[in-house]
Motif scaffolding. Structure first.
Motif, PDB file in Angstrom:
ATOM      1  N   CYS A   1       0.827  -1.214   0.000  1.00 21.73           N
ATOM      2  CA  CYS A   1       0.000   0.000   0.000  1.00 21.73           C
ATOM      3  C   CYS A   1       0.858   1.259   0.000  1.00 21.73           C
ATOM      4  CB  CYS A   1      -0.933   0.002   1.210  1.00 21.73           C
ATOM      5  SG  CYS A   1      -2.174  -1.300   1.155  1.00 21.73           S
ATOM      6  N   GLY A   2       1.957   1.225   0.742  1.00 24.64           N
ATOM      7  CA  GLY A   2       2.860   2.381   0.778  1.00 24.64           C
ATOM      8  C   GLY A   2       3.441   2.695  -0.586  1.00 24.64           C
ATOM      9  N   ARG A   3       3.863   1.670  -1.302  1.00 27.97           N
ATOM     10  CA  ARG A   3       4.393   1.865  -2.655  1.00 27.97           C
ATOM     11  C   ARG A   3       3.348   2.519  -3.549  1.00 27.97           C
ATOM     12  NH1 ARG A   3       3.231  -0.882  -7.352  1.00 27.97           N
ATOM     13  NH2 ARG A   3       4.808  -0.740  -8.980  1.00 27.97           N
ATOM     14  N   ASP A   4       2.131   1.978  -3.520  1.00 27.52           N
ATOM     15  CA  ASP A   4       1.085   2.519  -4.383  1.00 27.52           C
ATOM     16  C   ASP A   4       0.679   3.928  -3.969  1.00 27.52           C
ATOM     17  OD1 ASP A   4       1.152   0.338  -6.027  1.00 27.52           O
ATOM     18  OD2 ASP A   4      -0.575  -0.655  -5.132  1.00 27.52           O
ATOM     19  N   LEU A   5       0.723   4.212  -2.679  1.00 23.43           N
ATOM     20  CA  LEU A   5       0.431   5.564  -2.204  1.00 23.43           C
ATOM     21  C   LEU A   5       1.482   6.552  -2.695  1.00 23.43           C
ATOM     22  CD1 LEU A   5      -1.336   7.439  -0.506  1.00 23.43           C
ATOM     23  CD2 LEU A   5       0.096   6.853   1.467  1.00 23.43           C
ATOM     24  N   VAL A   6       2.745   6.163  -2.624  1.00 18.63           N
ATOM     25  CA  VAL A   6       3.827   7.028  -3.118  1.00 18.63           C
ATOM     26  C   VAL A   6       3.649   7.286  -4.612  1.00 18.63           C
ATOM     27  CG1 VAL A   6       6.319   7.081  -3.616  1.00 18.63           C
ATOM     28  CG2 VAL A   6       5.504   6.461  -1.332  1.00 18.63           C
ATOM     29  N   ILE A   7       3.337   6.243  -5.369  1.00 23.12           N
ATOM     30  CA  ILE A   7       3.150   6.403  -6.812  1.00 23.12           C
ATOM     31  C   ILE A   7       1.948   7.306  -7.103  1.00 23.12           C
ATOM     32  CG2 ILE A   7       2.527   5.184  -8.941  1.00 23.12           C
ATOM     33  CD1 ILE A   7       4.206   2.807  -7.856  1.00 23.12           C
ATOM     34  N   ALA A   8       0.838   7.079  -6.395  1.00 24.99           N
ATOM     35  CA  ALA A   8      -0.367   7.891  -6.624  1.00 24.99           C
ATOM     36  C   ALA A   8      -0.127   9.358  -6.250  1.00 24.99           C
ATOM     37  CB  ALA A   8      -1.539   7.322  -5.834  1.00 24.99           C
TER      38      ALA A   8
ATOM     39  N   VAL B   1       9.606  -2.307  -2.911  1.00 23.44           N
ATOM     40  CA  VAL B   1      10.497  -1.208  -2.527  1.00 23.44           C
ATOM     41  C   VAL B   1      11.343  -0.773  -3.721  1.00 23.44           C
ATOM     42  CG1 VAL B   1      12.461  -0.584  -1.063  1.00 23.44           C
ATOM     43  CG2 VAL B   1      10.509  -1.815  -0.084  1.00 23.44           C
ATOM     44  N   ALA B   2      11.917  -1.735  -4.425  1.00 25.10           N
ATOM     45  CA  ALA B   2      12.762  -1.393  -5.585  1.00 25.10           C
ATOM     46  C   ALA B   2      11.953  -0.671  -6.654  1.00 25.10           C
ATOM     47  CB  ALA B   2      13.387  -2.668  -6.161  1.00 25.10           C
ATOM     48  N   SER B   3      10.745  -1.156  -6.917  1.00 22.25           N
ATOM     49  CA  SER B   3       9.893  -0.527  -7.921  1.00 22.25           C
ATOM     50  C   SER B   3       9.476   0.880  -7.483  1.00 22.25           C
ATOM     51  CB  SER B   3       8.657  -1.397  -8.160  1.00 22.25           C
ATOM     52  OG  SER B   3       7.729  -0.727  -8.955  1.00 22.25           O
ATOM     53  N   GLY B   4       9.129   1.029  -6.204  1.00 21.01           N
ATOM     54  CA  GLY B   4       8.759   2.347  -5.696  1.00 21.01           C
ATOM     55  C   GLY B   4       9.907   3.338  -5.807  1.00 21.01           C
ATOM     56  N   LEU B   5      11.103   2.902  -5.428  1.00 20.83           N
ATOM     57  CA  LEU B   5      12.280   3.775  -5.560  1.00 20.83           C
ATOM     58  C   LEU B   5      12.562   4.110  -7.017  1.00 20.83           C
ATOM     59  CD1 LEU B   5      14.687   2.212  -2.902  1.00 20.83           C
ATOM     60  CD2 LEU B   5      13.551   4.450  -2.805  1.00 20.83           C
ATOM     61  N   ASP B   6      12.393   3.128  -7.887  1.00 21.47           N
ATOM     62  CA  ASP B   6      12.597   3.359  -9.310  1.00 21.47           C
ATOM     63  C   ASP B   6      11.653   4.449  -9.823  1.00 21.47           C
ATOM     64  OD1 ASP B   6      13.626   2.679 -12.026  1.00 21.47           O
ATOM     65  OD2 ASP B   6      11.572   1.937 -12.320  1.00 21.47           O
ATOM     66  N   TYR B   7      10.373   4.372  -9.427  1.00 21.20           N
ATOM     67  CA  TYR B   7       9.412   5.408  -9.826  1.00 21.20           C
ATOM     68  C   TYR B   7       9.847   6.782  -9.320  1.00 21.20           C
ATOM     69  CZ  TYR B   7       5.504   2.884 -11.956  1.00 21.20           C
ATOM     70  OH  TYR B   7       4.701   2.177 -12.811  1.00 21.20           O
ATOM     71  N   VAL B   8      10.212   6.856  -8.041  1.00 17.00           N
ATOM     72  CA  VAL B   8      10.601   8.144  -7.452  1.00 17.00           C
ATOM     73  C   VAL B   8      11.802   8.720  -8.189  1.00 17.00           C
ATOM     74  CG1 VAL B   8      11.555   9.241  -5.385  1.00 17.00           C
ATOM     75  CG2 VAL B   8       9.609   7.666  -5.190  1.00 17.00           C
ATOM     76  N   ILE B   9      12.805   7.911  -8.446  1.00 14.26           N
ATOM     77  CA  ILE B   9      14.024   8.396  -9.111  1.00 14.26           C
ATOM     78  C   ILE B   9      13.731   8.806 -10.552  1.00 14.26           C
ATOM     79  CG2 ILE B   9      16.293   7.677  -9.978  1.00 14.26           C
ATOM     80  CD1 ILE B   9      16.458   5.920  -7.368  1.00 14.26           C
ATOM     81  N   ARG B  10      13.048   7.948 -11.309  1.00  9.23           N
ATOM     82  CA  ARG B  10      12.774   8.265 -12.722  1.00  9.23           C
ATOM     83  C   ARG B  10      11.921   9.510 -12.866  1.00  9.23           C
ATOM     84  NH1 ARG B  10       9.903   5.002 -15.920  1.00  9.23           N
ATOM     85  NH2 ARG B  10       8.951   3.846 -14.236  1.00  9.23           N
ATOM     86  N   TRP B  11      10.848   9.610 -12.077  1.00 13.02           N
ATOM     87  CA  TRP B  11       9.953  10.756 -12.220  1.00 13.02           C
ATOM     88  C   TRP B  11      10.563  12.027 -11.630  1.00 13.02           C
ATOM     89  CZ3 TRP B  11       6.005  11.120 -15.457  1.00 13.02           C
ATOM     90  CH2 TRP B  11       5.555   9.933 -16.035  1.00 13.02           C
ATOM     91  N   SER B  12      11.417  11.895 -10.627  1.00  8.92           N
ATOM     92  CA  SER B  12      12.124  13.082 -10.102  1.00  8.92           C
ATOM     93  C   SER B  12      13.071  13.632 -11.159  1.00  8.92           C
ATOM     94  CB  SER B  12      12.903  12.732  -8.834  1.00  8.92           C
ATOM     95  OG  SER B  12      12.024  12.369  -7.797  1.00  8.92           O
ATOM     96  N   ARG B  13      13.757  12.745 -11.854  1.00 11.33           N
ATOM     97  CA  ARG B  13      14.645  13.188 -12.941  1.00 11.33           C
ATOM     98  C   ARG B  13      13.859  13.876 -14.052  1.00 11.33           C
ATOM     99  NH1 ARG B  13      18.445   7.830 -13.439  1.00 11.33           N
ATOM    100  NH2 ARG B  13      19.774   8.304 -11.651  1.00 11.33           N
ATOM    101  N   ARG B  14      12.719  13.299 -14.405  1.00 14.00           N
ATOM    102  CA  ARG B  14      11.883  13.929 -15.436  1.00 14.00           C
ATOM    103  C   ARG B  14      11.415  15.303 -14.993  1.00 14.00           C
ATOM    104  NH1 ARG B  14       7.898   9.151 -17.755  1.00 14.00           N
ATOM    105  NH2 ARG B  14       9.568   7.843 -18.530  1.00 14.00           N
ATOM    106  N   ALA B  15      11.001  15.408 -13.737  1.00 17.02           N
ATOM    107  CA  ALA B  15      10.543  16.702 -13.212  1.00 17.02           C
ATOM    108  C   ALA B  15      11.678  17.712 -13.224  1.00 17.02           C
ATOM    109  CB  ALA B  15       9.997  16.529 -11.788  1.00 17.02           C
TER     110      ALA B  15
END
Length: 188
Positions: free
Chosen positions: A101-108, A167-181
């Motif tokens: 749930c935490g991963r999906d919350l971070v992504i959302a 966790v790895a997927s959540g971190l991947d989303y944060v890193i990729r989308w932070s770079r895009r931003a």
């Protein structure tokens, strides 16, 4: 002859995703009432349809922004519903449900922030994210099979594999989308 983008079947992947969304309430009800075998069948249908809609969209060029969002919403609703209810019933570890749930919350929240601060979002799940979703579905199927007394080992290493992928997927989303931003903000 109509092209792929004008085929009358082009909305089929979206319809399949909407079917998965519609399955969430019955699956949740079945889980709450411990009707494991019917819940298992519906989770299996949802899991297979998740792969089917993506295959059809890619293979026939029926991909759409709406379809990408529906697919992600269907996945998140189904997985959160199943993990939360099964954790509440004591059938999966609470810590694992919290990670899912935490991963999906971070992504959302990240997607909402992007939409509010930057603009339109086009979902592009990574291979790691797809592997995470697949592993969660396989784990849920294994748990449900074990609950109907099939000899399926649902061990701690299996739960930890799901957790590590989340966790790895959540971190991947944060890193990729932070770079895009950062690139958007700096005009790169």
């Amino acid at each position: 002859m109509p092209t792929a983008s004008h085929s009358p079947w082009r909305h089929l992947p979206n319809a399949i995703s909407m079917l998965r969304v519609a399955l969430v309430l019955p699956i949740g009800w079945l889980l709450l009432h411990r009707n494991w075998s019917v819940a298992l069948a519906l989770v299996a249908v949802a899991g297979v349809s998740d792969g089917l809609d993506g295959f059809l969209a890619r293979h026939y060029g029926w991909q759409s922004r709406l379809g990408g969002m529906l697919d992600a919403i269907a996945d998140k609703l189904l997985l959160i519903c199943c993990f939360v209810i099964l954790a509440w019933l004591g059938e999966v570890p609470i810590w694992l449900a919290a990670i899912v749930c935490g991963r999906d919350l971070v992504i959302a929240l990240g997607a909402l922030s992007w939409r509010l601060l930057i603009g339109r979002i086009d979902p592009h799940p990574s291979l790691l994210s797809k592997a995470c979703t697949l592993m969660q579905i396989v784990y849920l199927l294994a748990v449900l099979l074990a609950l109907i007394r099939w000899p399926v080992p649902v061990s701690w290493p299996f739960a930890w594999a799901v957790a590590v992928l989340c966790v790895a997927s959540g971190l991947d989303y944060v890193i990729r989308w932070s770079r895009r931003a950062w690139r958007v903000g700096h005009g790169v």
